[in-house]
Design a protein around this motif. Structure first.
Motif, short mmCIF file in Angstrom:
data_model
loop_
_atom_site.label_atom_id
_atom_site.label_comp_id
_atom_site.label_asym_id
_atom_site.label_seq_id
_atom_site.Cartn_x
_atom_site.Cartn_y
_atom_site.Cartn_z
N GLN A 109 -21.92 74.84 57.62
CA GLN A 109 -22.21 74.57 56.34
C GLN A 109 -23.39 73.58 56.35
O GLN A 109 -24.09 73.54 55.40
CB GLN A 109 -21.09 73.67 55.71
CG GLN A 109 -19.71 74.43 55.44
CD GLN A 109 -18.52 73.51 55.06
OE1 GLN A 109 -18.63 72.47 55.58
NE2 GLN A 109 -17.37 74.04 54.93
N ASN A 110 -23.82 72.97 57.44
CA ASN A 110 -25.01 72.06 57.56
C ASN A 110 -26.00 72.84 58.42
O ASN A 110 -26.91 72.16 59.29
CB ASN A 110 -24.50 70.75 58.20
CG ASN A 110 -23.64 70.15 57.17
OD1 ASN A 110 -24.12 69.33 56.49
ND2 ASN A 110 -22.53 70.28 57.30
N ALA A 111 -26.22 73.93 58.51
CA ALA A 111 -27.01 74.65 59.41
C ALA A 111 -28.46 74.30 59.28
O ALA A 111 -29.20 74.26 60.26
CB ALA A 111 -26.92 76.49 59.25
N GLN A 112 -29.12 74.22 58.26
CA GLN A 112 -30.41 73.91 57.58
C GLN A 112 -30.65 72.54 58.58
O GLN A 112 -31.74 72.35 59.23
CB GLN A 112 -30.67 73.84 56.15
CG GLN A 112 -32.28 73.66 55.97
CD GLN A 112 -32.70 73.86 54.89
OE1 GLN A 112 -31.62 73.94 53.69
NE2 GLN A 112 -33.75 73.55 54.24
N LEU A 113 -29.88 71.52 58.05
CA LEU A 113 -30.01 70.17 58.64
C LEU A 113 -29.98 70.23 60.12
O LEU A 113 -30.70 69.50 60.78
CB LEU A 113 -29.06 69.05 58.27
CG LEU A 113 -29.18 67.75 58.53
CD1 LEU A 113 -30.46 67.26 58.48
CD2 LEU A 113 -27.71 67.26 57.97
N ASN A 115 -30.42 72.62 62.47
CA ASN A 115 -31.37 73.41 63.07
C ASN A 115 -32.77 72.68 62.91
O ASN A 115 -33.50 72.67 63.92
CB ASN A 115 -31.78 74.82 62.28
CG ASN A 115 -30.39 75.57 62.61
OD1 ASN A 115 -29.89 75.73 63.47
ND2 ASN A 115 -30.26 76.65 61.45
N SER A 116 -32.84 71.80 61.94
CA SER A 116 -34.34 70.93 61.89
C SER A 116 -34.08 69.97 62.68
O SER A 116 -35.12 69.51 63.73
CB SER A 116 -34.40 70.46 60.51
OG SER A 116 -33.39 69.52 59.97
N ARG A 119 -34.64 71.43 66.43
CA ARG A 119 -36.02 71.86 66.59
C ARG A 119 -36.77 70.37 66.93
O ARG A 119 -37.85 70.26 67.74
CB ARG A 119 -36.57 72.31 65.42
CG ARG A 119 -36.35 73.72 65.33
CD ARG A 119 -37.31 74.38 64.12
NE ARG A 119 -36.91 74.00 63.10
CZ ARG A 119 -36.05 74.47 61.89
NH1 ARG A 119 -35.27 75.35 62.22
NH2 ARG A 119 -36.34 73.68 60.74
N LYS A 125 -26.89 71.61 68.34
CA LYS A 125 -25.95 71.25 67.31
C LYS A 125 -24.79 70.95 67.60
O LYS A 125 -24.22 70.06 67.10
CB LYS A 125 -26.31 72.22 66.17
CG LYS A 125 -25.83 73.67 66.44
CD LYS A 125 -26.05 74.62 65.39
CE LYS A 125 -27.52 74.96 65.16
NZ LYS A 125 -28.14 75.71 66.28
N ASP A 211 -33.19 61.29 56.18
CA ASP A 211 -33.25 61.96 54.93
C ASP A 211 -34.67 61.36 54.16
O ASP A 211 -34.55 61.86 52.96
CB ASP A 211 -31.79 61.41 54.15
CG ASP A 211 -31.74 59.81 53.98
OD1 ASP A 211 -32.75 59.14 54.05
OD2 ASP A 211 -30.48 59.60 53.64
#
Length: 276
Positions: A109-113, A115-116, A119, A125, A211
């Motif tokens: 559900q929080n893949a984008q956060l 992954n960033s 990186r 993760k 954020d």
């Protein structure tokens, strides 16, 4: 008994890498005690120490002076046993099968956060989500005790007064820096703050604004929580793309997160289950 020590000065200016640099204070420091009877007098002495360490009078009056002595905190401080559990028992308590299932859903559900963050900091993760789960059940149980009551009580108490005096000064510096208001700072009984339970000195040093709102809020901001946890590990030697199981390069960084061997092994095992 009078405490004689080198107290930490809190560097609160700026929005990057806050540090604690040692300075000498007068030899006579706030007098510790083992009953509540001297607590109010101690607060007056502690207020003077905080002012000498650079804490503003506004924060001293709003955070330190309302603090109340907590017999609950003293009782819990004297009754710590969870780190004596076996690995299997510890996993059942802090990383049960339900947490593995939930952790996998959280990663998806929080893949984008995530992954960033991976990186930027190089921290996998699954480790971040494992810490999140083991510390507070993914934010569900961060604690609801007044941080200043807890830290003031433990700073006044003679058993570990020097350690918790530095934590109390750091908590006040967090308020001075503008990250939190005193009434927002609620956490675990020993003053741990936020969804991955940062001690105040670590909050001051390693918390980051994940954020982009200009504050480091480890209680309410998921992005701040996860990015700050990754920053802590990276600053303690985490190597991108390296393993974290016992004997692998990043296991040492887990020791910096928590000194208990059973915790380190459980964390590595929990993360490996989340990655599969």
């Amino acid at each position: 008994m009078l405490r004689r020590t080198m107290l930490a000065k809190i560097a609160i200016a700026g929005l990057t890498a806050a540090t604690l640099s040692a300075i000498a204070l007068p030899a006579v420091a706030a007098q510790c005690g083992n009953t509540a009877s001297g607590f109010n007098q101690w607060k007056q002495q502690m207020a003077q120490e905080a002012a000498r360490a650079g804490i503003s009078q506004r924060t001293i009056q709003s955070a330190l002076m309302p603090a109340q002595y907590s017999t609950t905190v003293i009782r819990l401080d004297r009754n710590q046993h969870s780190m004596n559990l076996s690995l299997d028992a510890f996993m059942k308590r802090r990383a049960p099968a339900s947490f593995v299932s939930k952790g996998k859903r959280i990663i998806a559900q929080n893949a984008q956060l995530l992954n960033s963050i991976e990186r930027r900091y190089g921290v996998q993760k699954e480790i971040l989500v494992a810490i999140w789960g083991m510390e507070t059940g993914f934010g569900a149980n961060s604690g609801n005790m007044n941080v200043f009551n807890s830290l003031a009580t433990l700073s006044y108490d003679c058993r570990r007064s020097d350690f918790f005096t530095e934590e109390l000064l750091a908590a006040m510096a967090i308020v001075d820096r503008g990250d939190m208001q005193p009434n927002q700072m609620r956490g675990a009984w020993a003053g741990e703050i936020g969804q991955t339970q940062f001690l105040a000195k670590n909050y001051l040093r390693f918390a980051v604004d994940g954020d982009g709102d200009g504050r480091r809020d480890l209680i309410r901001s998921k992005a701040d929580v996860l990015a700050s946890t990754a920053n802590f590990l990276r600053q303690h030697g985490w190597q991108p793309n390296a393993g974290y199981q016992p004997g692998q390069p990043n296991f040492a960084a887990l020791r910096e997160w928590n000194k208990a061997g059973v915790y380190q092994k459980a964390l590595a095992l929990f993360a490996s289950k989340l990655a599969n």
